[in-house]
Scaffold this active site. Structure first.
Site, PDB file in Angstrom:
ATOM      1  N   VAL A 198       3.911 122.690  -7.543  1.00  0.00           N
ATOM      2  CA  VAL A 198       5.085 122.404  -6.967  1.00  0.00           C
ATOM      3  C   VAL A 198       6.079 123.705  -6.463  1.00  0.00           C
ATOM      4  O   VAL A 198       5.935 124.683  -7.472  1.00  0.00           O
ATOM      5  CB  VAL A 198       6.024 121.458  -7.486  1.00  0.00           C
ATOM      6  CG1 VAL A 198       7.401 121.224  -6.782  1.00  0.00           C
ATOM      7  CG2 VAL A 198       5.467 120.045  -7.932  1.00  0.00           C
ATOM      8  N   CYS A 199       6.214 123.823  -5.250  1.00  0.00           N
ATOM      9  CA  CYS A 199       7.104 125.052  -4.885  1.00  0.00           C
ATOM     10  C   CYS A 199       8.484 124.608  -4.221  1.00  0.00           C
ATOM     11  O   CYS A 199       8.751 124.207  -3.278  1.00  0.00           O
ATOM     12  CB  CYS A 199       6.338 125.852  -3.881  1.00  0.00           C
ATOM     13  SG  CYS A 199       7.049 127.327  -3.100  1.00  0.00           S
TER      14      CYS A 199
END
Length: 230
Positions: free
Chosen positions: A92-93
């Site tokens: 996840v970013c």
């Protein structure tokens, strides 16, 4: 490479885990991969009812660094997911998971990044919000961002069709984890525990010197790698 977990980090994670068992985040469930290791949690994320993600179940691994809460955790999906803010490898970013360092390239404000006052709860709330409200200005998955934009602006069905396929694919994963996927708002706001028993936190002596070990994870990535993908 393995290192002993500092007692401060262990106490912090034990307390946060206990708090989340008592008062969970809407649309999320957490449990330990191994009852003896508080540095790795499993996360079940449900799609919000009355959205295109209704009926969805996504599974991720939340990994904590040795110096938590001074450095952010990392969350990586291990089930298939198609989202503008999730790299193809599942990582996840989002801003809240980025280290609290100055970065002119990203355009993120320091206040948007990680700081030691943040908790697992704030991370889970951000992830749940991200699911149906992606940030497409700096995507981790460019193809997903383009597809989302076409759906959002021109009602192109490709993005929704992709999500529907994933919803059907991940139903068996929810069954194997022993969780019931919420389909109404009432169910979505209710804590749903996995079949496995969670550890009895009342039996844990938080002042004891536990001998937990930490192993480096491939979940982490450098800013150089991140922006190259963006």
């Amino acid at each position: 490479m393995s290192s002993e977990v500092p007692l401060m980090t262990l106490k912090s994670l034990q307390k946060e885990f206990k708090d989340l068992q008592k008062d969970s985040v809407e649309g999320c469930v957490v449990w330990l991969t191994d009852d003896s290791n508080f540095l790795e949690w499993q996360v079940g994320l449900f799609g919000p009812p009355e959205t295109i993600f209704q009926g969805a179940y996504f599974k991720a691994i939340l990994t904590f660094p040795l110096d938590y809460p001074f450095s952010p955790p990392c969350i990586k999906f291990i089930s298939d997911i198609w989202h503008p803010n999730v790299y193809p490898n599942g990582t996840v970013c989002i801003s809240i998971l980025h280290p609290p360092t100055a970065d002119e390239v990203s355009g993120e404000l320091p206040s948007e990044r990680w700081n030691p006052t943040r908790t697992v709860r704030t991370v889970l709330i951000s992830i749940a919000s991200m699911l149906n409200s992606p940030n497409i200005n700096s995507p981790a998955n460019v193809d997903a961002a383009v597809m989302y934009r076409k759906w959002n602006t021109n009602n192109d069905p490709a993005y929704v069709d992709r999500i529907k396929d994933l919803i059907e694919k991940n139903k068996s994963l929810a069954e194997s984890d022993g969780v019931t996927i919420p389909l109404t708002l009432a169910e979505y706001t209710t804590h749903t525990k996995p079949v496995e028993d969670t550890p009895d936190m009342g039996d844990l002596n938080l002042d004891s010197d536990y001998d937990y070990n930490y192993s480096d994870s491939d979940c982490y990535y450098s800013d150089e790698e991140e922006y190259e993908d963006d």
